[in-house]
Design a protein around this motif. Structure first.
Motif, short mmCIF file in Angstrom:
data_model
loop_
_atom_site.label_atom_id
_atom_site.label_comp_id
_atom_site.label_asym_id
_atom_site.label_seq_id
_atom_site.Cartn_x
_atom_site.Cartn_y
_atom_site.Cartn_z
N TYR A 232 0.73 -1.41 0.04
CA TYR A 232 0.20 0.08 -0.06
C TYR A 232 0.84 1.28 -0.02
CZ TYR A 232 -4.17 -2.94 0.65
OH TYR A 232 -5.43 -3.75 0.38
N GLY A 233 2.20 1.17 -0.10
CA GLY A 233 2.99 2.44 -0.59
C GLY A 233 3.73 2.84 0.80
N ALA A 234 3.62 2.08 1.78
CA ALA A 234 4.34 2.38 2.98
C ALA A 234 5.79 2.35 2.99
CB ALA A 234 3.85 1.72 4.41
N GLN A 235 6.54 2.98 3.74
CA GLN A 235 8.03 2.97 3.97
C GLN A 235 8.37 1.55 5.07
OE1 GLN A 235 10.52 6.25 4.96
NE2 GLN A 235 12.20 5.25 4.06
N ILE A 236 9.01 0.73 4.76
CA ILE A 236 9.24 -0.48 5.61
C ILE A 236 10.67 -0.29 6.41
CG2 ILE A 236 7.36 -1.52 4.86
CD1 ILE A 236 9.43 -3.46 3.55
N LYS A 237 10.78 -1.00 7.62
CA LYS A 237 12.00 -1.05 8.15
C LYS A 237 11.85 -2.15 8.96
CE LYS A 237 16.28 0.19 10.03
NZ LYS A 237 17.41 0.08 9.01
N ASN A 238 12.85 -3.32 8.95
CA ASN A 238 12.84 -4.37 10.14
C ASN A 238 13.81 -4.15 11.19
OD1 ASN A 238 15.47 -5.11 9.43
ND2 ASN A 238 14.95 -6.88 7.85
N GLY A 239 13.90 -5.17 11.95
CA GLY A 239 14.58 -5.09 13.43
C GLY A 239 16.08 -5.37 13.31
N GLU A 240 16.47 -5.71 12.14
CA GLU A 240 18.01 -6.14 12.23
C GLU A 240 19.08 -5.12 12.68
OE1 GLU A 240 21.20 -8.41 9.56
OE2 GLU A 240 19.36 -7.92 8.61
N GLU A 241 19.04 -3.88 11.88
CA GLU A 241 19.73 -2.69 12.66
C GLU A 241 19.64 -2.61 14.01
OE1 GLU A 241 21.30 1.64 11.26
OE2 GLU A 241 19.34 1.15 10.73
N MET A 242 18.43 -2.63 14.50
CA MET A 242 18.01 -2.42 15.90
C MET A 242 18.89 -3.18 16.61
SD MET A 242 14.46 -2.71 17.67
CE MET A 242 14.12 -2.66 19.75
N LEU A 243 18.73 -4.63 16.33
CA LEU A 243 19.48 -5.88 17.03
C LEU A 243 20.70 -5.50 16.98
CD1 LEU A 243 17.33 -8.81 16.18
CD2 LEU A 243 18.06 -8.01 18.37
N GLU A 244 21.37 -5.11 15.96
CA GLU A 244 22.88 -4.78 15.84
C GLU A 244 23.08 -3.69 16.94
OE1 GLU A 244 23.86 -4.11 11.71
OE2 GLU A 244 23.58 -6.19 11.18
N LEU A 245 22.38 -2.56 16.74
CA LEU A 245 22.73 -1.40 17.82
C LEU A 245 22.79 -1.50 19.22
CD1 LEU A 245 20.76 1.23 15.59
CD2 LEU A 245 23.43 1.14 16.06
N GLN A 246 21.53 -2.38 19.46
CA GLN A 246 21.46 -2.94 21.12
C GLN A 246 22.56 -3.70 21.45
OE1 GLN A 246 20.45 -5.95 22.60
NE2 GLN A 246 19.84 -6.89 20.93
N ALA A 247 22.90 -4.74 20.60
CA ALA A 247 23.99 -5.52 20.90
C ALA A 247 25.46 -5.03 21.14
CB ALA A 247 24.20 -6.58 19.69
N GLU A 248 25.68 -4.09 20.29
CA GLU A 248 26.78 -3.29 20.42
C GLU A 248 26.94 -2.38 21.48
OE1 GLU A 248 29.91 -3.51 18.98
OE2 GLU A 248 28.94 -4.99 17.52
N LYS A 249 25.56 -1.95 22.18
CA LYS A 249 25.64 -1.15 23.42
C LYS A 249 25.58 -2.12 24.64
CE LYS A 249 24.58 2.85 25.29
NZ LYS A 249 25.42 4.01 25.14
N ALA A 250 24.96 -3.33 24.50
CA ALA A 250 25.46 -4.29 25.40
C ALA A 250 26.73 -4.72 25.59
CB ALA A 250 24.65 -5.59 25.21
N TRP A 251 27.59 -4.82 24.55
CA TRP A 251 28.99 -5.08 24.56
C TRP A 251 29.58 -4.08 25.17
CZ3 TRP A 251 31.95 -8.98 24.39
CH2 TRP A 251 33.47 -8.79 24.11
N GLU A 252 29.24 -2.84 24.92
CA GLU A 252 29.80 -1.51 25.79
C GLU A 252 29.54 -1.68 27.14
OE1 GLU A 252 28.70 3.00 25.78
OE2 GLU A 252 28.88 2.11 23.73
N ILE A 253 28.30 -1.94 27.45
CA ILE A 253 28.09 -2.22 29.11
C ILE A 253 28.88 -3.14 29.79
CG2 ILE A 253 26.24 -2.97 30.56
CD1 ILE A 253 24.24 -1.35 28.63
N TRP A 254 28.90 -4.46 29.06
CA TRP A 254 29.68 -5.40 29.67
C TRP A 254 31.08 -5.21 29.76
CZ3 TRP A 254 27.16 -9.23 25.52
CH2 TRP A 254 26.12 -9.60 26.03
N ASN A 255 31.58 -4.30 29.12
CA ASN A 255 33.21 -3.97 28.93
C ASN A 255 33.63 -2.60 29.74
OD1 ASN A 255 34.44 -6.21 27.38
ND2 ASN A 255 32.79 -5.81 26.43
N TYR A 256 32.58 -1.87 30.09
CA TYR A 256 32.94 -0.56 30.72
C TYR A 256 33.46 -0.61 32.03
CZ TYR A 256 28.42 0.71 32.96
OH TYR A 256 27.35 0.63 33.73
#
Length: 256
Positions: A232-256
């Motif tokens: 129907y013409g909508a712009q779409i986005k899946n959750g893969e980038e979100m997961l990558e970003l949250q994973a990298e943030k988790a890695w940062e938390i585990w290592n600070y």
């Protein structure tokens, strides 16, 4: 499975994902590939697939090499009573997806879903995107709600049974409501592999080219929810980038 057990025992630095029926998970492959690329020897990431959350304490007792873990469906809220400390933002959200070990083997919970969602959707936000519909009311939806608040975007929850002041039922979605909310975020697990022919019971025929549809699901990469919206013409986005970003943030938390 046997090789996985060997790697768990051999790992000097063990990390993992807590959830139920999570064999499909992105996290294990993502982190182990990260360890390989960065030549992090002795590091390993695995799945902790538990039938009930009460199995968590004996699991932790059996893994002295565990340094941190992520949390997914259905334990983002249920894990909280097992933690010694909870980050202020995670407490405000009411859901935890990352746990860090502190001194004395104490556990502290964080929420990196907010960070992942916010910075994943931000490049797609346009002036007309002032209101959103959040499909689902679980732990992930709370993080999305918190992120939308940060972005100044009004929102309502949509579920089968309205359970909050700012929620409505799927059966109550009208053309006027859909066209007053140009962001639609699927936070439910409906449509996740292998159930790829399912999708939320949304009135897709009211969707326009002004709509932005975001699905937290990443497997399949284009869910039926997204396919119908795109039709129907909508712009779409899946959750893969979100997961990558949250994973990298988790890695940062585990290592600070």
């Amino acid at each position: 499975m046997e090789n996985d057990l060997i790697d768990i025992k051999k790992a000097e630095y063990l990390f993992g994902l807590l959830g139920r029926q999570i064999s499909y998970s992105f996290s294990k492959g993502y982190f182990n590939e990260k360890f390989k690329k960065n030549a992090l020897k002795g590091y390993y990431y695995t799945n902790f697939d538990l039938d009930i959350i009460d199995d968590l304490p004996p699991l932790l007792d059996s893994l002295p090499n565990l340094k941190g873990f992520n949390v997914t469906i259905p334990y983002k809220e249920k894990v909280m009573p097992f933690l010694d400390e909870i980050d202020e933002e995670a407490l405000a959200i009411g859901a935890v997806n990352t746990v860090k070990f502190l001194e004395g083997n104490k556990l502290k919970g964080f929420n990196t879903d907010v960070y992942g969602f916010e910075y994943s959707i931000l490049p797609f936000i346009k002036p007309m995107h002032k209101k959103a519909l959040i499909l689902g009311t679980g732990g992930a939806s709370k993080a999305v709600s918190y992120a939308l608040d940060k972005l100044g975007i009004e929102h309502k929850y949509v579920s089968r049974e309205a359970s909050r002041d700012n929620s409505i039922r799927y059966s109550e979605l009208t053309k006027e409501i859909v066209n007053d909310h140009f962001i639609v975020v699927n936070c439910s697990p409906v449509g996740t592999f292998p159930d790829i022919n399912a999708c939320p019971n949304f009135p897709y025929n009211f969707v326009t080219k002004n709509h932005l549809f975001f699905d937290l699901i990443y497997n399949p990469s284009e869910t039926l929810f997204l396919k119908k919206a795109k039709f129907y013409g909508a712009q779409i986005k899946n959750g893969e980038e979100m997961l990558e970003l949250q994973a990298e943030k988790a890695w940062e938390i585990w290592n600070y």
